[in-house]
Design an enzyme around this catalytic site. Structure first.
Site, short mmCIF file in Angstrom:
data_model
loop_
_atom_site.label_atom_id
_atom_site.label_comp_id
_atom_site.label_asym_id
_atom_site.label_seq_id
_atom_site.Cartn_x
_atom_site.Cartn_y
_atom_site.Cartn_z
N HIS A 158 3.42 1.01 -13.38
CA HIS A 158 4.24 -0.16 -13.70
C HIS A 158 5.71 0.23 -13.48
CE1 HIS A 158 5.18 -3.98 -15.73
NE2 HIS A 158 6.12 -3.31 -16.38
N MET A 179 -2.70 -7.10 -8.21
CA MET A 179 -1.99 -8.19 -8.87
C MET A 179 -2.91 -9.11 -9.69
SD MET A 179 0.75 -7.07 -8.25
CE MET A 179 1.95 -8.16 -8.95
N ARG A 180 -4.08 -8.58 -10.07
CA ARG A 180 -4.95 -9.37 -10.95
C ARG A 180 -5.14 -8.63 -12.27
NH1 ARG A 180 -7.60 -13.55 -8.70
NH2 ARG A 180 -6.99 -13.74 -6.53
N ASN A 237 -2.84 2.53 -14.27
CA ASN A 237 -1.97 1.59 -13.57
C ASN A 237 -0.57 2.18 -13.49
OD1 ASN A 237 -1.13 -0.95 -12.45
ND2 ASN A 237 -0.21 -1.45 -14.44
N GLY A 256 0.77 -1.24 0.00
CA GLY A 256 0.00 0.00 0.00
C GLY A 256 0.80 1.29 0.00
N SER A 257 2.09 1.23 -0.33
CA SER A 257 2.88 2.48 -0.29
C SER A 257 2.39 3.47 -1.35
CB SER A 257 4.37 2.19 -0.47
OG SER A 257 4.66 1.82 -1.80
N ASN A 258 1.90 2.97 -2.48
CA ASN A 258 1.38 3.89 -3.49
C ASN A 258 0.07 4.55 -3.03
OD1 ASN A 258 2.90 4.19 -6.12
ND2 ASN A 258 3.02 1.99 -5.84
C1 GRF Z 1 4.82 -1.38 -6.94
O1 GRF Z 1 6.10 -1.95 -7.04
C2 GRF Z 1 4.26 -1.15 -8.31
O2 GRF Z 1 5.25 -0.88 -9.27
C3 GRF Z 1 3.61 -2.45 -8.65
O3 GRF Z 1 3.12 -2.96 -7.42
C4 GRF Z 1 3.83 -2.36 -6.34
C5 GRF Z 1 2.86 -1.66 -5.46
O4 GRF Z 1 3.49 -1.40 -4.26
N1 GRF Z 1 2.55 -2.23 -9.58
P1 GRF Z 1 2.59 -0.82 -3.03
O5 GRF Z 1 1.64 -1.92 -2.63
O6 GRF Z 1 1.87 0.39 -3.53
O7 GRF Z 1 3.62 -0.49 -1.97
#
Ligand code: GRF
Length: 225
Positions: free
Chosen positions: A111, A92-93, A109, A13-15
Site C-alpha cells: 500500500h 484493485m479488488r 499487500n 505490473g511494475s511490482n
Molecule cells: C502501486 O502504486 C501500489 O502501491 C498499488 O498499486 C500500484 C501497483 O503498481 N497497490 P504496479 O501495477 O505494480 O506497477
C-alpha cells in the site's frame, strides 16, 4: 525448494517485475508460478507472459456474477496452483472471505502510504492533501480489515515542498519495488510470525549492504530489511 508465489494484479505490473528481478538476482528464493488479474487488457498480464511465468490468467468477472461468486472462482483458480504465498501487487479488488480462508495469514499487500495513515484509495493524494512531511509504503498481511492487517515492512522518504502527487507516487513506487520483494523473501525464510494484530519478524540475514539491491538513497527502512 523455492517458495511458490501467486501474484494478483490489475495494472501495469511494475511490482511484479520488481519481484521477478530480485528472484533473478538471487535475492529472493521464490518462484512466481501464477499471475492472475481481473483486467484482461492489463499490462501486468503481458509482462508476466513475456517473463515466462508458468501460468498467466485473465479472470474478468462474468456478467451478473456476484462478488461472492467471483471470490469463489478466483480462489479455486489460485488454490489449484498450490501457492505458499499470495501477493497482491496492485490488485484493485477487495479480497473476499473465500480467498482469506484459503490462505490464512498468507496473503500480503503493498500500500502506498505509511499505514495506518491514509488507508484506502488515492493514498498518495491523501498524504499530499494532508501536508504530510514524510511519506512511504507498507506491506501488510491481508485481513477483512481493509488496509488494516498486521504490518510487515515499511519504508519512508521526505516529501519535497509543493511536491505533486504524481511525482511523489513515482518515488514511493520505487520504494515498493524494494519493500514487496523483501517481504516475499522474509516469507521464504519463514521469518514472519503473526501474533494477533501484529506480525513479528524473526532475526536473520539482512539485505543492507548487499550489492545489486537498488536501495533508494535518503529512504528510511524499517527493521527486517
Ligand atoms: C502501486 O502504486 C501500489 O502501491 C498499488 O498499486 C500500484 C501497483 O503498481 N497497490 P504496479 O501495477 O505494480 O506497477
Amino acid at each position: 525448494v523455492a517458495l511458490r508465489v501467486a501474484v494478483l494484479a490489475s495494472g501495469r505490473g511494475s511490482n511484479l517485475l520488481a519481484i521477478l528481478e530480485r528472484i533473478r538476482a538471487g535475492d529472493v528464493e521464490a518462484q512466481v508460478t501464477l499471475v492472475a488479474g481481473d483486467r484482461p487488457e492489463a499490462k501486468v498480464l503481458e509482462a508476466a507472459a513475456r517473463a515466462k511465468v508458468p501460468a498467466v490468467a485473465a479472470v474478468p468477472p462474468e456478467p451478473n456474477e456476484t462478488a461472492a461468486g467471483y471470490d469463489l472462482r478466483l480462489t479455486s483458480l489460485v488454490a489449484a496452483d498450490k501457492p505458499d504465498l499470495v501477493v497482491l501487487a496492485g490488485f484493485m479488488r477487495i479480497v473476499g472471505p473465500a480467498m482469506m480462508a484459503a490462505f490464512p495469514n498468507r496473503i500480503v499487500n503493498v500500500h502506498p502510504s505509511l499505514l495506518p495513515s491514509f488507508r484506502g484509495l488515492r493514498a498518495v493524494r491523501q498524504a499530499v492533501d494532508g501536508g504530510a512531511r514524510v511519506a512511504g509504503c507498507t506491506t501488510h498481511i491481508v485481513t477483512p480489515d481493509l488496509d488494516g492487517g498486521p504490518i510487515i515492512l515499511q519504508a519512508a522518504i521526505p516529501v519535497r515542498p509543493d511536491e505533486m502527487e504524481e511525482h511523489l507516487a513515482r518515488r514511493i513506487l520505487a520504494l515498493e519495488h524494494l519493500v514487496l520483494p523483501r517481504t516475499v523473501q522474509l516469507y521464504a525464510e519463514r521469518r514472519i510470525q503473526t501474533e494477533g494484530k501484529r506480525a513479528h519478524i524473526k532475526p536473520g540475514a539482512s539485505w543492507l549492504g548487499r550489492p545489486g539491491i537498488p536501495f533508494v538513497s535518503g529512504a528510511l527502512y524499517s527493521e527486517g530489511f
